[in-house]
Write a protein that holds these residues in place. Structure first.
Motif, mmCIF file in Angstrom:
data_model
loop_
_atom_site.group_PDB
_atom_site.id
_atom_site.type_symbol
_atom_site.label_atom_id
_atom_site.label_comp_id
_atom_site.label_asym_id
_atom_site.label_seq_id
_atom_site.Cartn_x
_atom_site.Cartn_y
_atom_site.Cartn_z
ATOM 1 N N GLY A 224 0.819 -1.207 0.000
ATOM 2 C CA GLY A 224 0.000 0.000 0.000
ATOM 3 C C GLY A 224 0.852 1.255 0.000
ATOM 4 O O GLY A 224 2.035 1.225 0.347
ATOM 5 N N LEU A 225 0.271 2.368 -0.392
ATOM 6 C CA LEU A 225 0.944 3.670 -0.394
ATOM 7 C C LEU A 225 0.133 4.626 0.460
ATOM 8 O O LEU A 225 -1.088 4.700 0.325
ATOM 9 C CB LEU A 225 1.054 4.217 -1.826
ATOM 10 N N ALA A 226 0.796 5.354 1.353
ATOM 11 C CA ALA A 226 0.117 6.293 2.249
ATOM 12 C C ALA A 226 1.064 7.429 2.606
ATOM 13 O O ALA A 226 2.255 7.375 2.294
ATOM 14 C CB ALA A 226 -0.318 5.565 3.524
ATOM 15 N N THR A 227 0.524 8.442 3.270
ATOM 16 C CA THR A 227 1.383 9.501 3.802
ATOM 17 C C THR A 227 2.182 8.911 4.968
ATOM 18 O O THR A 227 1.842 7.850 5.496
ATOM 19 C CB THR A 227 0.569 10.695 4.317
ATOM 20 N N LEU A 228 3.227 9.613 5.377
ATOM 21 C CA LEU A 228 4.024 9.146 6.517
ATOM 22 C C LEU A 228 3.157 8.981 7.752
ATOM 23 O O LEU A 228 3.270 7.994 8.474
ATOM 24 C CB LEU A 228 5.170 10.124 6.806
ATOM 25 N N ALA A 229 2.274 9.956 7.990
ATOM 26 C CA ALA A 229 1.411 9.899 9.179
ATOM 27 C C ALA A 229 0.468 8.699 9.116
ATOM 28 O O ALA A 229 0.277 7.998 10.110
ATOM 29 C CB ALA A 229 0.614 11.193 9.312
ATOM 30 N N GLU A 230 -0.116 8.455 7.947
ATOM 31 C CA GLU A 230 -1.044 7.328 7.811
ATOM 32 C C GLU A 230 -0.320 5.994 7.898
ATOM 33 O O GLU A 230 -0.840 5.033 8.461
ATOM 34 C CB GLU A 230 -1.780 7.418 6.465
ATOM 35 N N ALA A 231 0.883 5.916 7.336
ATOM 36 C CA ALA A 231 1.624 4.649 7.336
ATOM 37 C C ALA A 231 2.023 4.237 8.745
ATOM 38 O O ALA A 231 2.060 3.057 9.057
ATOM 39 C CB ALA A 231 2.866 4.770 6.459
ATOM 40 N N GLY A 232 2.285 5.205 9.600
ATOM 41 C CA GLY A 232 2.738 4.899 10.956
ATOM 42 C C GLY A 232 1.630 4.755 11.974
ATOM 43 O O GLY A 232 1.897 4.592 13.157
ATOM 44 N N THR A 233 0.372 4.829 11.547
ATOM 45 C CA THR A 233 -0.739 4.702 12.482
ATOM 46 C C THR A 233 -1.773 3.732 11.933
ATOM 47 O O THR A 233 -1.754 3.375 10.769
ATOM 48 C CB THR A 233 -1.437 6.060 12.724
ATOM 49 N N ASP A 234 -2.661 3.311 12.792
ATOM 50 C CA ASP A 234 -3.817 2.529 12.379
ATOM 51 C C ASP A 234 -4.994 2.952 13.246
ATOM 52 O O ASP A 234 -4.918 3.942 13.956
ATOM 53 C CB ASP A 234 -3.549 1.023 12.443
ATOM 54 N N ARG A 235 -6.060 2.209 13.202
ATOM 55 C CA ARG A 235 -7.262 2.600 13.957
ATOM 56 C C ARG A 235 -7.000 2.707 15.456
ATOM 57 O O ARG A 235 -7.706 3.380 16.169
ATOM 58 C CB ARG A 235 -8.382 1.591 13.713
ATOM 59 N N ARG A 236 -5.989 2.027 15.940
ATOM 60 C CA ARG A 236 -5.698 2.044 17.377
ATOM 61 C C ARG A 236 -4.733 3.150 17.759
ATOM 62 O O ARG A 236 -4.362 3.276 18.911
ATOM 63 C CB ARG A 236 -5.122 0.695 17.796
ATOM 64 N N GLY A 237 -4.268 3.929 16.799
ATOM 65 C CA GLY A 237 -3.339 5.009 17.090
ATOM 66 C C GLY A 237 -1.937 4.680 16.609
ATOM 67 O O GLY A 237 -1.731 3.715 15.880
ATOM 68 N N PRO A 238 -0.942 5.478 17.010
ATOM 69 C CA PRO A 238 0.424 5.269 16.544
ATOM 70 C C PRO A 238 0.945 3.888 16.925
ATOM 71 O O PRO A 238 0.589 3.338 17.958
ATOM 72 C CB PRO A 238 1.231 6.358 17.265
ATOM 73 N N ALA A 239 1.803 3.369 16.070
ATOM 74 C CA ALA A 239 2.424 2.080 16.363
ATOM 75 C C ALA A 239 3.338 2.215 17.573
ATOM 76 O O ALA A 239 4.044 3.210 17.714
ATOM 77 C CB ALA A 239 3.223 1.617 15.156
ATOM 78 N N PRO A 240 3.314 1.247 18.479
ATOM 79 C CA PRO A 240 4.198 1.324 19.639
ATOM 80 C C PRO A 240 5.649 1.173 19.222
ATOM 81 O O PRO A 240 5.965 0.492 18.252
ATOM 82 C CB PRO A 240 3.753 0.132 20.498
ATOM 83 N N SER A 241 6.515 1.808 19.954
ATOM 84 C CA SER A 241 7.939 1.716 19.672
ATOM 85 C C SER A 241 8.443 0.330 20.048
ATOM 86 O O SER A 241 8.078 -0.226 21.076
ATOM 87 C CB SER A 241 8.699 2.770 20.473
ATOM 88 N N ALA A 242 9.284 -0.207 19.197
ATOM 89 C CA ALA A 242 9.886 -1.507 19.490
ATOM 90 C C ALA A 242 11.168 -1.334 20.282
ATOM 91 O O ALA A 242 11.863 -2.287 20.565
ATOM 92 C CB ALA A 242 10.170 -2.238 18.186
#
Length: 83
Positions: A52-70
Motif C-alpha cells: 500500500g501507499l500512504a502519507t508518513l502519518a497514515e503509514a505509521g498509524t492505524d485505527r488504534r493510534g500510533p504504532a508502539p515503539s519496538a
C-alpha cells in the motif's frame, strides 16, 4: 505482521517489496502522496500490488493510534560479513 516502510526511494521500495514477499502486510509511506512521480511509482506499484501507499502519518498509524515503539534498533552482524 503489519509493517510501515517510511520512504519511497530505491531503498524503501526494495525493503517494502522484500518484506511483502515474506508475507507481511506492508504500507510504504511518503511525505506527499500526490507528489509521487506517476510513471516511476506506477511501474513499481504494478509489480508490487500487495504494497500500500500512504502519507508518513497514515503509514505509521492505524485505527488504534500510533504504532508502539519496538525500542532501540539493534544491528546484528554475522562474523563472516564484510559489512
Amino acid at each position: 505482521m503489519r509493517i510501515a516502510v517510511l520512504g519511497t526511494g530505491s531503498v524503501g521500495r526494495a525493503v517494502a517489496a522484500r518484506t511483502a514477499e515474506l508475507g507481511h502486510q506492508v504500507t510504504i509511506g511518503t511525505r506527499d502522496v500526490a507528489a509521487i512521480r506517476p510513471g516511476e511509482h506506477a511501474h513499481w506499484a504494478a509489480q508490487h500490488p500487495e504494497v500500500g501507499l500512504a502519507t508518513l502519518a497514515e503509514a505509521g498509524t492505524d485505527r488504534r493510534g500510533p504504532a508502539p515503539s519496538a525500542g532501540p534498533l539493534r544491528v546484528r552482524r554475522d562474523h563472516g560479513s564484510n559489512l
